[in-house]
Design a protein around this motif. Structure first.
Motif, PDB file in Angstrom:
ATOM      1  N   LYS A  50     -23.523  36.863  -7.803  1.00 63.85           N
ATOM      2  CA  LYS A  50     -23.658  37.444  -9.139  1.00 63.85           C
ATOM      3  C   LYS A  50     -25.016  38.094  -9.329  1.00 63.85           C
ATOM      4  N   LEU A  51     -26.025  37.573  -8.643  1.00 60.13           N
ATOM      5  CA  LEU A  51     -27.363  38.155  -8.709  1.00 60.13           C
ATOM      6  C   LEU A  51     -27.534  39.295  -7.713  1.00 60.13           C
ATOM      7  N   GLY A  52     -26.523  39.525  -6.882  1.00 56.87           N
ATOM      8  CA  GLY A  52     -26.601  40.573  -5.886  1.00 56.87           C
ATOM      9  C   GLY A  52     -27.357  40.165  -4.639  1.00 56.87           C
ATOM     10  N   LEU A  53     -27.579  38.870  -4.480  1.00 53.43           N
ATOM     11  CA  LEU A  53     -28.334  38.365  -3.332  1.00 53.43           C
ATOM     12  C   LEU A  53     -27.394  38.035  -2.175  1.00 53.43           C
ATOM     13  N   PRO A  54     -27.896  38.144  -0.956  1.00 51.45           N
ATOM     14  CA  PRO A  54     -27.071  37.769   0.198  1.00 51.45           C
ATOM     15  C   PRO A  54     -26.698  36.283   0.152  1.00 51.45           C
ATOM     16  N   LYS A  55     -25.558  35.938   0.724  1.00 48.65           N
ATOM     17  CA  LYS A  55     -25.108  34.536   0.742  1.00 48.65           C
ATOM     18  C   LYS A  55     -26.066  33.635   1.509  1.00 48.65           C
ATOM     19  N   THR A  56     -26.877  34.220   2.366  1.00 55.24           N
ATOM     20  CA  THR A  56     -27.813  33.437   3.164  1.00 55.24           C
ATOM     21  C   THR A  56     -29.105  33.095   2.411  1.00 55.24           C
ATOM     22  N   THR A  57     -29.224  33.581   1.182  1.00 56.66           N
ATOM     23  CA  THR A  57     -30.420  33.321   0.373  1.00 56.66           C
ATOM     24  C   THR A  57     -30.520  31.838   0.043  1.00 56.66           C
ATOM     25  N   ASP A  60     -32.529  27.542  -3.717  1.00 56.91           N
ATOM     26  CA  ASP A  60     -33.679  26.968  -4.424  1.00 56.91           C
ATOM     27  C   ASP A  60     -34.542  28.031  -5.089  1.00 56.91           C
ATOM     28  N   ILE A  61     -34.502  29.272  -4.576  1.00 55.45           N
ATOM     29  CA  ILE A  61     -35.325  30.293  -5.218  1.00 55.45           C
ATOM     30  C   ILE A  61     -34.816  30.616  -6.619  1.00 55.45           C
ATOM     31  N   SER A  87     -42.655  35.104  -8.134  1.00 52.52           N
ATOM     32  CA  SER A  87     -41.675  34.132  -7.645  1.00 52.52           C
ATOM     33  C   SER A  87     -41.006  34.595  -6.354  1.00 52.52           C
ATOM     34  N   ARG A  88     -40.461  33.638  -5.636  1.00 53.04           N
ATOM     35  CA  ARG A  88     -39.702  33.973  -4.418  1.00 53.04           C
ATOM     36  C   ARG A  88     -38.471  34.806  -4.766  1.00 53.04           C
ATOM     37  N   LEU A  89     -37.914  34.596  -5.966  1.00 54.32           N
ATOM     38  CA  LEU A  89     -36.758  35.392  -6.378  1.00 54.32           C
ATOM     39  C   LEU A  89     -37.146  36.860  -6.495  1.00 54.32           C
TER      40      LEU A  89
END
Length: 114
Positions: A50-57, A60-61, A87-89
């Motif tokens: 939903k955030l558009g991040l890879p599944k491997t992210t 915890d970020i 932030s790491r995000l």
């Protein structure tokens, strides 16, 4: 996973049953009266997707970002953005060509009301 929905009565509602996720549904003997949509079944995306991040992210970020936001929840949007900039995000979003402005409303929506 399979869910069974049997012998229920749904009256005067927009959606009778909403199911998110990869599920099998067995339904029988249900009654729907003045219902806009009997079943709304959709595939649930992960929070990372939903955030558009890879599944491997590392999830915890996102938790770290939410903890930061909780501390500035009542502040204006610009203060919230600034709080997350280191932030790491923020770093992860930049690495995929996104930014905090695009995901901040979604993240704020995950927090409990003030």
């Amino acid at each position: 996973m399979t869910i069974n929905i049997t012998s229920n009565h749904f009256f005067d509602c927009g959606t009778g049953v909403k199911v998110d996720g990869d599920l099998d549904v067995n339904a029988s003997g249900n009654k729907f009266v003045r219902v806009g949509k009997a079943f709304d079944i959709s595939e649930q995306k992960s929070l990372l997707e939903k955030l558009g991040l890879p599944k491997t992210t590392d999830p915890d970020i996102v938790l770290e970002a939410l903890a930061i936001l909780q501390g500035v929840r009542a502040e204006p949007t610009v203060v919230q953005e600034n709080a997350l900039k280191g932030s790491r995000l923020a770093v992860e979003l930049l690495s995929i060509g996104s930014n905090l402005v695009t995901v901040l409303p979604f993240l704020i929506g995950l927090l409990p009301p003030v």
